[in-house]
Design an enzyme around this catalytic site. Structure first.
Site, PDB file in Angstrom:
ATOM      1  N   LYS A  22       0.541  -1.173  -0.061  1.00  0.00           N
ATOM      2  CA  LYS A  22       0.012  -0.049  -0.096  1.00  0.00           C
ATOM      3  C   LYS A  22       0.850   1.419   0.126  1.00  0.00           C
ATOM      4  CE  LYS A  22       0.891   1.228   4.710  1.00  0.00           C
ATOM      5  NZ  LYS A  22       1.684   2.475   5.074  1.00  0.00           N
ATOM      6  N   ASP A 143      -1.862  -2.062  10.847  1.00  0.00           N
ATOM      7  CA  ASP A 143      -2.225  -1.760   9.310  1.00  0.00           C
ATOM      8  C   ASP A 143      -2.921  -2.958   8.846  1.00  0.00           C
ATOM      9  OD1 ASP A 143      -1.002   0.466   8.921  1.00  0.00           O
ATOM     10  OD2 ASP A 143       0.548  -0.153   8.069  1.00  0.00           O
TER      11      ASP A 143
HETATM   12  O1  C5P Z   1       0.539  -1.881  15.230  1.00  0.00           O
HETATM   13  P1  C5P Z   1       2.000  -1.815  14.656  1.00  0.00           P
HETATM   14  O2  C5P Z   1       2.811  -2.993  15.476  1.00  0.00           O
HETATM   15  O3  C5P Z   1       1.980  -1.811  13.307  1.00  0.00           O
HETATM   16  O4  C5P Z   1       2.442  -0.691  15.352  1.00  0.00           O
HETATM   17  C1  C5P Z   1       3.952  -0.518  15.369  1.00  0.00           C
HETATM   18  C2  C5P Z   1       4.057   0.646  16.402  1.00  0.00           C
HETATM   19  O5  C5P Z   1       3.767   2.033  15.929  1.00  0.00           O
HETATM   20  C3  C5P Z   1       3.517   0.623  17.649  1.00  0.00           C
HETATM   21  O6  C5P Z   1       4.225  -0.097  18.789  1.00  0.00           O
HETATM   22  C4  C5P Z   1       3.160   2.074  18.144  1.00  0.00           C
HETATM   23  O7  C5P Z   1       4.313   2.308  18.743  1.00  0.00           O
HETATM   24  C5  C5P Z   1       3.166   2.633  16.984  1.00  0.00           C
HETATM   25  N1  C5P Z   1       1.644   3.017  16.179  1.00  0.00           N
HETATM   26  C6  C5P Z   1       0.871   4.083  16.859  1.00  0.00           C
HETATM   27  N2  C5P Z   1      -0.168   4.278  16.601  1.00  0.00           N
HETATM   28  C7  C5P Z   1      -0.741   3.708  15.560  1.00  0.00           C
HETATM   29  C8  C5P Z   1       0.097   2.685  14.954  1.00  0.00           C
HETATM   30  C9  C5P Z   1       1.309   2.268  15.085  1.00  0.00           C
HETATM   31  O8  C5P Z   1       1.464   4.780  17.751  1.00  0.00           O
HETATM   32  N3  C5P Z   1      -1.910   4.067  15.175  1.00  0.00           N
END
Ligand code: C5P
Length: 297
Positions: A22, A143
């Site tokens: 994406k 995501d």
């Molecule tokens: O959810 P994911 O593992 O992809 O997110 C990675 C990091 O990005 C999370 O640990 C968080 O620190 C940050 N994040 C965030 N807010 C979001 C998505 C991700 O703070 N909406």
């Protein structure tokens, strides 16, 4: 466990899935949530750059996973989640052809996880509903929910609120990456209050889509990503100099930059100019997986 049957009644032993990358046409970071994550507002678009995954029941010749590839744990967790949900004891294996760069802001790992949920659900004959797949995907990463369907969507909340938009008209994307993986968690840690927006950039992108235009807004993660990976700014300079409009956007938490073109020819001309002077350049077109794969719910 229900048996997976193909249309001709034979048992399905493999499920093949395409995991598209994406780009974020806009990315507004609104505020910090009580759970420490950030509320986002973004328009995401799947593009033709993709990984390919094949899921098999363990007794069917599993191709070995390619050595040297990173962390498969998200795919393994997805498989486990589906097995638990449907109460299956079957052991599932998979092979992966990885084309989407890692730590690139293109959602490759998340798309692979969504592909695993869809593929294993089919392989085990469960055919989990779209709402169930969405619910499982939320547990795997911010995501992942978008990638259950892909296409063009307004994404809000932590990433779990998906509003599918009418498919955007086809455009061509030149993607450029500096070859340095960027950690999303580190970029969010580097985010300063003044970097955060009010969501208007995404609103403008949604409005222009309604008029049949595919435009980029802004990405609030850009300053933080550049602090984590200064190479992004150098790449931006080189890339923007080759793009007639000069309009280059950062995808997700980086480090992939992209520019949009109306025709394949224009995109290929820019790719040819960048070939050899940037570590990785790729021409992709926007895709709506629902049109290509009607079986994807
Ligand atoms: O959810 P994911 O593992 O992809 O997110 C990675 C990091 O990005 C999370 O640990 C968080 O620190 C940050 N994040 C965030 N807010 C979001 C998505 C991700 O703070 N909406």
């Amino acid at each position: 466990m229900p048996e997976a049957k193909a249309a001709d009644g034979s048992l399905i032993q493999r499920a093949v899935e395409t995991a598209y990358a994406k780009v974020n046409l806009s990315l507004d970071v609104l505020d910090v949530r009580p759970d420490g994550f950030h509320n986002l507002r973004s328009v995401m678009q799947t593009v033709s750059l993709c990984d390919s995954l094949t899921f098999s029941l363990d007794n069917v010749d599993p191709s070995p996973k390619s050595p040297g590839l990173p962390d498969y744990s998200l795919i393994d967790r997805s498989i486990q989640l589906v097995r638990e949900t449907v109460g299956s004891q079957e052991s599932v294996t998979y092979s992966l052809i990885k084309r989407i760069p890692i730590g690139a802001g293109l959602g490759g790992g998340s798309s692979d996880a969504a592909a695993a949920l869809r593929g294993v659900s089919r392989l085990l004959g469960a055919d989990l509903s779209f709402p169930t797949l969405l619910e499982l995907s939320e547990r795997l990463g911010s995501d992942v929910p978008f990638f259950i369907r892909g296409g063009t969507a307004l994404v809000e909340g932590r990433g779990e609120r998906i509003l599918s938009l009418p498919p955007a008209p086809t455009r061509w994307f030149v993607l450029v990456n500096g070859g340095v993986p960027v950690s999303t968690a580190r970029v969010f840690t580097e985010l300063k209050d003044e970097d955060r927006g009010d969501g208007r950039s995404t609103h403008r992108v949604v409005e222009s889509l309604k008029s049949g235009l595919v435009e980029v807004g802004s990405n609030d993660l850009w300053p933080a990503a550049a602090r984590v990976c200064p190479e992004i700014e150098r790449l931006h300079e080189v890339f923007a100099a080759k793009v007639p409009s000069g309009r280059v956007m950062l995808s997700g938490s980086g480090g992939t930059l992209f520019a949009i073109f109306d025709s394949k020819q224009e995109a290929m001309a820019v790719e040819a100019e960048l070939d050899g002077i940037v570590p990785w350049v790729y021409v992709a077109q926007s895709v709506d997986p629902m049109e290509l794969e009607p079986t994807r719910r």
